[in-house]
Design a protein around this motif. Structure first.
Motif, short mmCIF file in Angstrom:
data_model
loop_
_atom_site.label_atom_id
_atom_site.label_comp_id
_atom_site.label_asym_id
_atom_site.label_seq_id
_atom_site.Cartn_x
_atom_site.Cartn_y
_atom_site.Cartn_z
N UNK A 79 -2.34 2.88 -0.95
CA UNK A 79 -2.04 2.14 -2.22
C UNK A 79 -1.83 1.96 -3.00
N UNK A 80 -2.33 3.13 -4.06
CA UNK A 80 -2.24 3.51 -5.51
C UNK A 80 -0.37 4.13 -5.27
N UNK A 81 0.17 4.52 -4.12
CA UNK A 81 1.51 5.35 -4.31
C UNK A 81 2.32 3.47 -4.05
N UNK A 82 1.77 2.90 -3.06
CA UNK A 82 2.09 1.49 -3.16
C UNK A 82 2.44 0.97 -4.67
N UNK A 83 1.80 0.74 -4.99
CA UNK A 83 1.88 -0.43 -6.03
C UNK A 83 2.19 0.83 -7.12
N UNK A 84 2.17 2.06 -7.29
CA UNK A 84 3.01 2.90 -8.26
C UNK A 84 4.54 2.45 -8.46
N UNK A 85 4.73 2.23 -6.83
CA UNK A 85 6.66 2.51 -6.20
C UNK A 85 6.57 0.88 -6.75
N UNK A 158 -4.45 -9.55 0.97
CA UNK A 158 -4.08 -10.05 0.00
C UNK A 158 -3.54 -9.91 -1.33
N UNK A 159 -3.01 -10.65 -1.96
CA UNK A 159 -2.06 -10.75 -3.01
C UNK A 159 -2.86 -10.63 -4.38
N UNK A 160 -1.31 -10.37 -5.36
CA UNK A 160 -1.80 -9.19 -6.83
C UNK A 160 -1.07 -9.95 -7.74
N UNK A 161 -1.76 -9.87 -8.26
CA UNK A 161 0.00 -10.56 -10.57
C UNK A 161 -0.42 -8.92 -10.01
N UNK A 162 1.35 -7.89 -10.29
CA UNK A 162 1.51 -7.05 -10.20
C UNK A 162 0.75 -6.47 -11.75
N UNK A 163 1.08 -7.20 -12.92
CA UNK A 163 -0.21 -6.16 -13.43
C UNK A 163 -1.14 -5.30 -14.03
N UNK A 164 -2.44 -6.88 -13.12
CA UNK A 164 -3.78 -6.82 -12.48
C UNK A 164 -4.16 -5.76 -11.77
N UNK A 165 -3.32 -5.56 -10.62
CA UNK A 165 -3.75 -4.45 -9.47
C UNK A 165 -3.09 -2.84 -9.88
N UNK A 166 -2.09 -3.50 -10.98
CA UNK A 166 -1.86 -1.87 -11.32
C UNK A 166 -2.66 -1.09 -12.95
N UNK A 167 -3.36 -2.18 -12.94
CA UNK A 167 -4.29 -1.70 -14.14
C UNK A 167 -5.67 -1.30 -14.16
N UNK A 168 -5.67 -1.14 -12.47
CA UNK A 168 -7.23 -0.58 -12.08
C UNK A 168 -6.45 1.15 -12.00
#
Ligand code: UDP
Ligand code: MG
Length: 239
Positions: A79-85, A158-168
């Protein structure tokens, strides 16, 4: 900075049997949304033919991007790599096995705006009884120990605002705690009932030992973080 409306992030570990069906379902349900989107497939070091099939899907669908880990690093890392990309303003996560359907994505997206995250709740679980019971107990213990009220944290849809999930800042196993971690940072989270279907292809990567017991240790870490979170209010500032 975020040129697309939506990124779908999907972790994949040894899912060669599911992937052709996943490709079809994504093609069926995503274009009608009328959004600009990408699908980020993260191969978490599969040892079967998943990567070859991902390449095949990619050649049929230009919206697909693919990342491949050198070895199996776990679902949170994927997930983390996917969020980063991800380049979307909103990030949707789901599993590769179609136990959730992309048909439910619009119901989650509806909530993004008012909320920072919309988390799927498998209110009618379609899993073997042992999994349903262990999950029920795990959810109850997790809610009790982390002072939460989340019915189902294990649903990947799940759905997230990108800036929210990327901040974790993520650690192994933390994908089970996304709602709590987001709330700790002041984000607004809602649960949305979604469909759940039996796994038709391939097999679950988790059993009692690597899920319930491992996630109990993670729960204690989250409980500690929640209890020890610093909070303060500055009443005056001079200079
Ligand atoms: N997965 C992964 N890395 C792992 C274990 C699982 O990327 O080390 C992926 C898996 O391929 C699937 C999702 O995470 O897309 C959820 O796994 P699974 O369906 O086995 O979990 P369950 O639904 O049984 O809890
Ligand atoms: Mg599954």
């Amino acid at each position: 900075m975020n040129p697309l409306d939506l990124s779908i992030v999907i972790p994949i570990y040894n899912e060669e049997d599911c992937l052709p069906f996943l490709g079809k379902e994504l093609k069926r349900h995503l274009p009608p949304l009328g959004l600009s989107y990408e699908i980020v497939l993260v191969d978490d070091g599969s040892k079967d033919n998943s990567w070859e099939i991902i390449q095949d899907l990619k050649s049929q669908n230009p919206q697909i991007r693919a990342l491949r880990f050198k070895f199996n690093c776990g679902q949170t890392a994927a997930f983390a790599a996917g969020f980063q990309a991800a380049k979307g303003k909103v990030i949707v996560t789901m599993d590769a096995d179609l136990q959730n359907s992309p048909a439910d994505i619009p119901r989650l997206l509806e909530k993004i705006g008012e909320y920072d995250a919309a988390c799927g709740w498998r209110h009618k679980r379609n899993d073997p009884w042992i999994k349903r019971i262990s999950s029920k107990i795990a959810n109850a213990v997790r809610n009790r120990l982390s002072d939460e009220d989340i019915a189902d944290t294990g649903c990947s849809l799940k759905a997230f605002k990108a800036e929210a999930i990327k901040s974790l800042i993520l650690y192994k196993g933390m994908h089970r705690f996304f709602p709590t971690l987001l709330k700790m940072e002041g984000y607004k989270v809602i649960q949305v009932k979604v469909g759940h279907f039996p796994r038709e292809h391939g097999e679950s990567k988790y059993n009692i030992r690597n899920r319930v017991f491992a996630s109990f240790k993670d729960l204690l870490a989250v409980r500690w973080m929640k209890n020890r979170k610093i909070s303060y209010e500055i009443v005056e500032e001079d200079g």
